[in-house]
Design a protein around this motif. Structure first.
Motif, mmCIF file in Angstrom:
data_model
loop_
_atom_site.group_PDB
_atom_site.id
_atom_site.type_symbol
_atom_site.label_atom_id
_atom_site.label_comp_id
_atom_site.label_asym_id
_atom_site.label_seq_id
_atom_site.Cartn_x
_atom_site.Cartn_y
_atom_site.Cartn_z
ATOM 1 N N GLU A 1 -61.427 3.270 17.054
ATOM 2 C CA GLU A 1 -62.270 2.268 16.391
ATOM 3 C C GLU A 1 -62.233 2.433 14.874
ATOM 4 O O GLU A 1 -62.187 1.445 14.135
ATOM 5 N N VAL A 2 -62.257 3.679 14.412
ATOM 6 C CA VAL A 2 -62.188 3.932 12.966
ATOM 7 C C VAL A 2 -60.852 3.434 12.420
ATOM 8 O O VAL A 2 -60.800 2.815 11.353
ATOM 9 N N ASN A 3 -59.772 3.655 13.168
ATOM 10 C CA ASN A 3 -58.460 3.182 12.723
ATOM 11 C C ASN A 3 -58.412 1.658 12.656
ATOM 12 O O ASN A 3 -57.810 1.096 11.741
ATOM 13 N N LEU A 4 -59.025 0.996 13.638
ATOM 14 C CA LEU A 4 -59.074 -0.468 13.596
ATOM 15 C C LEU A 4 -59.842 -0.956 12.370
ATOM 16 O O LEU A 4 -59.423 -1.903 11.689
ATOM 17 N N LYS A 5 -60.987 -0.311 12.091
ATOM 18 C CA LYS A 5 -61.775 -0.691 10.919
ATOM 19 C C LYS A 5 -60.984 -0.454 9.637
ATOM 20 O O LYS A 5 -61.008 -1.283 8.717
ATOM 21 N N ALA A 6 -60.269 0.659 9.589
ATOM 22 C CA ALA A 6 -59.471 0.964 8.399
ATOM 23 C C ALA A 6 -58.365 -0.066 8.218
ATOM 24 O O ALA A 6 -58.060 -0.473 7.085
#
Length: 154
Positions: free
Chosen positions: A113-118
């Motif tokens: 999820e953090v990678n998607l947000k980034a």
């Protein structure tokens, strides 16, 4: 003369990133905390050394008869105690490991999820940079036009 247009400022529309360790620790039951505590203690050198010392003393006291023989050789009582210890600690260690595996899956999902947000953030930054490049090019063209007109008047 056409005025340059600038993109609207980017708004962060995603939920804040959560610390998985804090979330999971808050949800632990007493049994899960006990399993983690036992797994941490049994899986340590202090436990191995302490148990080795205890078993050596047990055997020495029963072989030398300094104290009454409560468990003569072949140490059947000691084997029973060790079997009971193994019967209870092994499932607790497995419970702790299963919970750790579940925690690892949650952490992997959180990382995703953090990678998607980034990725969304990087795309927005790149779009803003592209818009700024266009605006700068338009401003440069306007300045060149104004300078050319000023040179023509002189």
């Amino acid at each position: 003369m056409k005025r340059p247009t600038f993109p609207a400022p980017y708004k962060h529309e995603h939920a804040p990133v959560k610390n998985v360790n804090e979330v999971i620790t808050e949800q632990l039951t007493i049994g899960q905390k006990a399993a983690d505590w036992i797994a941490a203690r049994v899986g340590s050198w202090e436990f191995i050394i302490g148990q080795s010392v205890l078993l050596t003393l047990w055997a020495l006291l029963n072989v030398t008869a300094w104290v009454r023989h409560w468990d003569p050789y072949p140490f059947i009582l000691m084997n029973l105690v060790l079997s009971l210890q193994a019967a209870y600690t092994a499932p607790m260690i497995m419970m702790s490991q299963n919970r750790q595996a579940a925690r690892d899956r949650i952490e992997a999902h959180n990382d995703y999820e953090v990678n998607l947000k980034a990725e969304v953030e990087v795309k927005e930054v790149l779009e803003n940079l592209a818009a700024q490049n266009i605006a700068i090019a338009e401003l440069q063209t306007m300045l060149e036009t104004l300078l050319a007109r000023q040179d023509d008047r002189e």
